[in-house]
Scaffold this active site. Structure first.
Site, PDB file in Angstrom:
ATOM      1  CD  GLU A 186     -11.147  16.415  -7.882  1.00 33.91           C
ATOM      2  OE1 GLU A 186     -10.090  15.687  -7.549  1.00 33.91           O
ATOM      3  OE2 GLU A 186     -11.197  17.292  -8.825  1.00 33.91           O
TER       4      GLU A 186
ATOM      5  CE  LYS B 271      -4.953  11.266  -1.014  1.00 34.76           C
ATOM      6  NZ  LYS B 271      -4.299  10.203  -1.374  1.00 34.76           N
TER       7      LYS B 271
ATOM      8  CG  ASP C  94      -4.255   3.904  -2.516  1.00 35.14           C
ATOM      9  OD1 ASP C  94      -3.274   4.861  -2.888  1.00 35.14           O
ATOM     10  OD2 ASP C  94      -4.571   3.143  -1.647  1.00 35.14           O
TER      11      ASP C  94
ATOM     12  CE1 TYR D 250      -3.776  14.520  -9.021  1.00 37.38           C
ATOM     13  CE2 TYR D 250      -4.958  12.640  -9.243  1.00 37.38           C
ATOM     14  CZ  TYR D 250      -4.104  13.318  -8.894  1.00 37.38           C
ATOM     15  OH  TYR D 250      -2.732  12.815  -8.370  1.00 37.38           O
TER      16      TYR D 250
ATOM     17  CE  LYS E 248      -4.633   9.976   3.015  1.00 33.27           C
ATOM     18  NZ  LYS E 248      -3.338   8.887   3.436  1.00 33.27           N
TER      19      LYS E 248
ATOM     20  CB  CYS F  99      20.292 -11.239  19.362  1.00 33.58           C
ATOM     21  SG  CYS F  99      19.919 -11.342  17.521  1.00 33.58           S
TER      22      CYS F  99
ATOM     23  CB  CYS G 121      23.968 -13.533  17.265  1.00 33.91           C
ATOM     24  SG  CYS G 121      23.492 -12.119  18.274  1.00 33.91           S
TER      25      CYS G 121
ATOM     26  CB  CYS H 235      20.988  -7.759  18.354  1.00 35.33           C
ATOM     27  SG  CYS H 235      22.568  -8.719  18.162  1.00 35.33           S
TER      28      CYS H 235
ATOM     29  CB  CYS I 258      24.186 -10.250  14.973  1.00 33.81           C
ATOM     30  SG  CYS I 258      22.494 -10.849  14.903  1.00 33.81           S
TER      31      CYS I 258
HETATM   32  S1  IVH Z   1      -4.889  16.978  -6.174  1.00 35.51           S
HETATM   33  C1  IVH Z   1      -1.592  20.019  -5.423  1.00 35.51           C
HETATM   34  N1  IVH Z   1      -6.879  15.071  -6.553  1.00 35.51           N
HETATM   35  O1  IVH Z   1      -3.031  11.811  -3.550  1.00 35.51           O
HETATM   36  C2  IVH Z   1      -2.004  18.860  -5.236  1.00 35.51           C
HETATM   37  N2  IVH Z   1      -4.669  14.396  -5.781  1.00 35.51           N
HETATM   38  O2  IVH Z   1      -2.086  12.244  -0.988  1.00 35.51           O
HETATM   39  C3  IVH Z   1      -2.709  17.989  -6.408  1.00 35.51           C
HETATM   40  N3  IVH Z   1      -4.484  12.009  -5.488  1.00 35.51           N
HETATM   41  O3  IVH Z   1      -0.140  13.835  -4.667  1.00 35.51           O
HETATM   42  C4  IVH Z   1      -3.205  16.902  -5.846  1.00 35.51           C
HETATM   43  N4  IVH Z   1      -6.539  11.386  -6.069  1.00 35.51           N
HETATM   44  O4  IVH Z   1      -1.022  11.417  -5.999  1.00 35.51           O
HETATM   45  C5  IVH Z   1      -5.409  15.312  -6.080  1.00 35.51           C
HETATM   46  N5  IVH Z   1      -8.460  13.624  -6.810  1.00 35.51           N
HETATM   47  C6  IVH Z   1      -7.245  13.804  -6.528  1.00 35.51           C
HETATM   48  C7  IVH Z   1      -6.477  12.671  -6.098  1.00 35.51           C
HETATM   49  C8  IVH Z   1      -5.224  13.197  -5.874  1.00 35.51           C
HETATM   50  C9  IVH Z   1      -5.365  11.123  -5.720  1.00 35.51           C
HETATM   51  C10 IVH Z   1      -3.131  11.585  -5.029  1.00 35.51           C
HETATM   52  C11 IVH Z   1      -2.232  12.451  -5.621  1.00 35.51           C
HETATM   53  C12 IVH Z   1      -1.641  13.313  -4.430  1.00 35.51           C
HETATM   54  C13 IVH Z   1      -1.909  12.456  -3.225  1.00 35.51           C
HETATM   55  C14 IVH Z   1      -1.916  13.088  -1.893  1.00 35.51           C
END
Ligand code: IVH
Length: 700
Positions: free
Chosen positions: A128, A130, A132, A241, A329, A423, A426, A446, A452
Site C-alpha cells: 500500500e 504510505k 504522509d 488501513y 521509505k 557566542c 553575548c 555559550c 546570554c
Molecule cells: S499500518 C500497526 N499502513 O505511518 C501499524 N500505516 O510510520 C499500523 N501510515 O503509524 C500502521 N500509511 O500513521 C499503515 N498504509 C499504511 C500507512 C500507515 C501511512 C502511517 C501510520 C503509521 C505510520 C508509521
C-alpha cells in the site's frame, strides 16, 4: 543537537552507551513533541529515523537501557493539553522502516523463519502507499461513530470526535451495509490532498494567517483545533488501513477486510497490490515511486503487510511495531544550490547551531533557503565553505540538510569556515564540554547561561510553552516582546507583569480586556504541577518524561531542592538516590544537580518559588497493593513477560521501577542470565525474586 561523534555501536562501552542512550532519548522526545504536538518538526525524517535506529541498536546490545515509555517503546508524543484524553483500547503502533531493497529481503526472511515456512509455502503481502498525514482511530459502537482519537503516544491520544465528525467524505457517521461487529475501531490516516493544501495556504496567506509547511502539517494543524468549526472549514480526508478493537473478527485476510471496510463506507488507500515475492514488492515500490509526483496526496514510501491475519497474529509485535509489516521509505529528495552564508544560532541550552543560508532552491516541491549544518565537526568533515555549491536534501519534512559540497564548483579563494569560539549573541566564550567518559561534545555551547540574551530568551519561550507553564495568551510572540521591553528577564518576572499592566494596555494588540485576561491566566498558574515546574526550568536532558519521574520520586519541591544540595556529595546517599531514578544517568543527574545548585540558576528557581502559591506533587498510583511504594529493579532475560509489560504492571501497582540496584532497592526480579545487578543486590542484601515469585507477590 547534542549527539556525540558516532562510534560504531559495537565499539561502545557500557558507560558510553548509557550516556549516548540518555541523550538520544531526550533528543527524540523533543523531536516527537515538535512533530506531534507542535506540528513543527525541526529535523528531517531521515535524521529522526537515524537517531531512532541508533537508539535501538544500542538497546539491542545493552537491553537494560530500554525503558518503559522510552523512545523505543513509544510512538509519537504524549497528548497535548486542551483535548480530553482517550486511552486506546489497543495501542496504536508504528512501523519499522526499510530503505534498501536488502532490508526488504531481510524482512521477508524474518517472517519466513518466524513462521517456519517451507521454501515453497506462499507468502502473500499486500503493498500500500504510505500516506504522509496523521493517524486516527475511529470507534463505532452498534454502527455509530462514537469516538475519534489521535494516536498521541500510542497508548493515549486526544479526543477529536467533534473534529472528525466534520469530515465531509471518507468517514461514515453511521456504518453502511450490514455485518459490522458491535464494536469496530477503524484506523487510518487523516490527510490533505496537495491541491487542497495549496488552496488552503493561499487563503491563509490572504488572511494573514499561518502558512503550513506541507500537507501533513496542514492536516495536523487542522484536525487538532479545539474549535471544531475551524476543522469543518478545512478540506480533510481519511484513508482507512487498519483497525483496533473489534468485537468479532473481520476476516481471514487483509484483502478481505478491505472489501468489508469499503462496503461499510470507508475510503481505503490506493493503489494497492497483492504481491507474492520480493521482486513483486520491489516492482510495486518502483511503480509507486514513478507515480509519486502525480498522486493527489503526499506519500513518503510504501507499506508491505502480511495478508493472512492468522499469521499476523502469530507474528505479533516487537516493542513499537508489528513483525508483519514494514514501511519501505523513499530516498530523500536533493537539489544543488549556492551556500551564501553560515549563520550561527544560539539555543536554549546555549548550543551554537550553524545554519546554511542558501540561494533559494526548489527541492521536491518546497522552496528551501535554510538548511542545517548540524555542528562544527560536520562543517569540517564535509569541508563546507561560504560560496560553495552544495547538495541539499529534504526528506519528507522541514529543516533540510546540506549533504555535500560540489568541489568542482568551489569559487577561487573560498576559505575554510572558522567556527566561532565566542557566542555570537553575548560574546562570552563558547566551549565544547567533555562528558564523564572524557569524550568531547560535538556541540559548542555559550557559557553565558541565563546572562546570554539568546539563552534567556529561548529559556523563557520554553518556560511558557504548552508542555511547561502553558499560560493562555502568553505565547512566544508576547514573551519575546516582554523580554525586549525589559519587563521579563526571568520566569519570576512573568508573575510581576501586573506592574506593567497600565503600560501594556497602551500597546498595539492589547486592550483592557486582553490584559485583564492575561493577568488572570498568569494568576491561575501560581499553582502548578511539580512535574511541569521541573520541566519548565529547561534543565538540559530533562524533558517532560524525566521531569515526571523526578517529581514522582521526591515528596515535594523543597525536599527535592534539599536533596539536590546534598547530592553535590558524590559519595553520599542523595546522589545515589537521584541516580536510582529510572532513565537517570550520571550525565542527567549531573545536569540536574548543577542547575539546582549553581547560584545563578538557583536564584532563578528561588525567585520563581516566591511568586508561586503551590507546587502540587503528582498523584501517586494505588497505595493498597503489596508492592506500593517499593522500589523494584528487573534484570536478566524475563520469560513470563516482556520487560515493558513487567514495568507497566509494577508501576500500575504503585511500585517505583529503577534502572539500577542500590541500598534503596526492595526487590530485584531476576530472570535467567542476570549478571552484575544480581551481584549488586546480593552485596546490598536486596531481596531477589524469580519471575514466578514476583508474580505470586503481586497476585499473578
Ligand atoms: S499500518 C500497526 N499502513 O505511518 C501499524 N500505516 O510510520 C499500523 N501510515 O503509524 C500502521 N500509511 O500513521 C499503515 N498504509 C499504511 C500507512 C500507515 C501511512 C502511517 C501510520 C503509521 C505510520 C508509521
Amino acid at each position: 543537537m547534542s549527539r556525540q561523534r558516532e562510534k560504531p555501536v559495537a565499539d561502545l562501552g557500557p558507560r558510553q552507551a548509557k550516556l549516548e542512550h540518555a541523550r538520544l532519548e531526550e533528543e527524540i522526545a523533543e523531536h516527537d513533541r515538535r512533530y506531534h504536538q507542535q506540528d513543527a518538526p525541526t529535523v528531517s525524517d531521515a535524521e529522526y529515523d537515524a537517531m531512532k535506529r541508533r537508539l535501538l541498536e544500542i538497546e539491542e546490545r545493552f537491553p537494560d537501557l530500554a525503558t518503559l515509555g522510552g523512545a523505543s517503546a513509544r510512538v509519537g508524543a504524549a497528548p497535548a493539553a486542551g483535548f480530553a484524553k482517550v486511552r486506546h483500547a489497543r495501542p496504536m503502533l508504528s512501523l519499522d522502516n526499510a530503505f534498501a531493497e536488502g532490508e526488504v529481503a531481510d524482512f521477508l526472511g524474518r517472517i519466513r523463519r518466524f513462521l517456519n515456512l517451507k521454501i515453497d509455502d506462499e507468502l502473500v503481502l499486500l503493498a500500500e502507499p504510505k500516506i504522509d498525514g496523521l493517524s486516527a482511530s475511529l470507534r463505532y459502537e452498534k454502527g455509530e461513530l462514537v469516538r475519534a482519537a489521535t494516536r498521541g503516544d500510542g497508548q493515549e491520544g486526544e479526543d477529536v470526535t467533534a473534529n472528525i465528525r466534520t469530515l465531509q467524505q471518507d468517514v461514515p457517521h453511521r456504518l453502511k451495509g450490514r455485518g459490522w461487529p458491535d464494536v469496530l475501531e477503524v484506523r487510518g490516516e487523516v490527510y490533505m490532498t496537495r491541491a487542497d493544501f495549496l488552496t488552503l495556504n493561499a487563503a491563509q496567506e490572504k488572511a494573514g494567517a499561518k502558512i503550513f509547511a506541507n500537507p501533513r502539517n496542514a492536516a495536523a494543524g487542522s484536525l487538532r483545533q479545539l474549535d471544531a468549526t475551524i476543522t469543518a472549514k478545512r478540506p480533510l480526508r481519511f484513508f482507512g488501513y487498519s483497525w483496533g478493537e473489534v468485537s468479532a473478527p473481520l476476516g481471514a485476510r487483509l484483502t478481505e477486510v478491505r472489501d468489508r471496510l469499503a462496503g461499510w463506507g470507508f475510503t481505503l488507500n490506493s493503489p494497492v497490490a497483492v504481491c507474492r515475492s520480493h521482486d513483486e514488492l520491489i516492482a510495486y515500490y518502483r511503480d509507486i515511486a514513478a507515480q509519486r509526483a502525480t498522486l493527489p496526496f503526499d506519500i513518503d514510501g510504501v507499506v508491505y503487510k502480511v495478508d493472512r491475519l492468522d499469521w499476523q497474529e502469530r507474528l505479533g509485535f516487537v516493542s513499537r511495531s508489528p513483525r508483519w509489516a514494514i514501511a519501505h521509505k523513499f530516498p530523500a529528495e536533493q537539489a544543488q544550490t549556492v551556500l551564501e552564508n553560515i549563520d550561527i544560532q544560539v539555543g536554549r541550552t546555549g548550543a551554537l547551531t550553524p545554519v546554511a543560508k542558501l540561494k533559494p532552491v526548489n527541492v521536491g516541491g518546497v522552496l528551501v533557503s535554510n538548511a542545517t549544518l548540524h555542528n562544527e565537526d560536520e562543517i569540517r568533515r564535509k569541508d563546507v565553505r561560504i560560496g560553495d555549491t552544495v547538495i541539499v536534501q529534504r526528506a519528507g519534512d522541514v529543516i533540510p540538510q546540506v549533504v555535500s559540497v560540489v568541489l568542482d564548483r568551489r569559487p577561487e579563494g573560498a576559505g575554510e569556515f572558522v567556527f566561532p569560539t565566542r557566542c555570537p549573541v553575548c560574546g562570552q566564550p563558547a566551549e565544547r564540554e567533555a562528558d564523564a567518559s572524557g569524550a568531547e561534545d560535538v556541540v559548542r555551547r555559550c557559557t553565558g547561561s541565563v546572562s546570554c540574551p539568546a539563552q534567556a530568551m529561548e529559556g523563557l519561550r520554553h518556560f511558557v510553552s504548552r508542555s511547561a507553564f502553558d499560560i493562555e495568551g502568553l505565547g512566544e510572540k508576547q514573551i519575546t516582546a516582554f523580554y525586549e521591553w525589559g519587563w521579563v528577564k526571568q520566569p519570576a518576572d512573568i508573575f510581576r507583569l501586573q506592574d506593567h499592566a497600565a503600560e501594556l494596555q497602551k500597546k498595539d494588540g492589547f486592550g483592557e480586556t486582553s490584559v485583564a485576561k492575561l493577568m488572570a491566566a498568569i494568576g491561575q498558574r501560581r499553582t502548578i504541577g511539580f512535574d511541569r515546574f521541573i520541566h519548565a526550568l529547561g534543565i538540559r536532558h530533562v524533558g517532560q518524561e524525566r521531569a515526571r519521574l523526578v517529581a514522582m520520586h521526591y515528596p515535594d519541591v523543597r525536599s527535592w531542592l534539599d536533596a539536590m544540595d546534598a547530592a553535590k556529595d558524590r559519595a553520599g546517599e542523595a546522589w545515589a538516590d537521584l541516580n536510582s531514578i529510572d532513565k537517570m544517568g550520571e550525565v542527567v543527574a549531573d545536569a540536574i544537580v548543577g542547575f539546582c545548585t549553581r547560584p545563578q540558576s538557583r536564584a532563578v528557581i528561588e525567585a520563581l518559588l516566591k511568586e508561586l502559591t503551590e507546587v502540587v506533587p503528582p498523584e501517586r498510583p494505588a497505595q493498597d497493593s503489596p508492592v506500593a511504594g517499593k522500589t523494584v529493579v528487573f534484570t536478566g532475560s524475563l520469560e513470563r513477560f516482556t520487560r515493558d509489560e513487567a514495568k507497566a504492571r509494577a508501576l500500575g501497582l504503585g511500585a517505583k521501577v529503577a534502572g539500577s540496584v542500590s541500598r534503596k532497592t526492595d526487590y530485584l526480579v531476576a530472570g535467567p542470565g542476570a549478571g552484575s545487578k544480581l551481584a549488586e543486590a546480593q552485596k546490598h542484601g536486596v531481596a531477589v525474586l524469580t519471575e514466578d515469585e514476583w508474580l505470586a507477590l503481586i497476585g499473578g
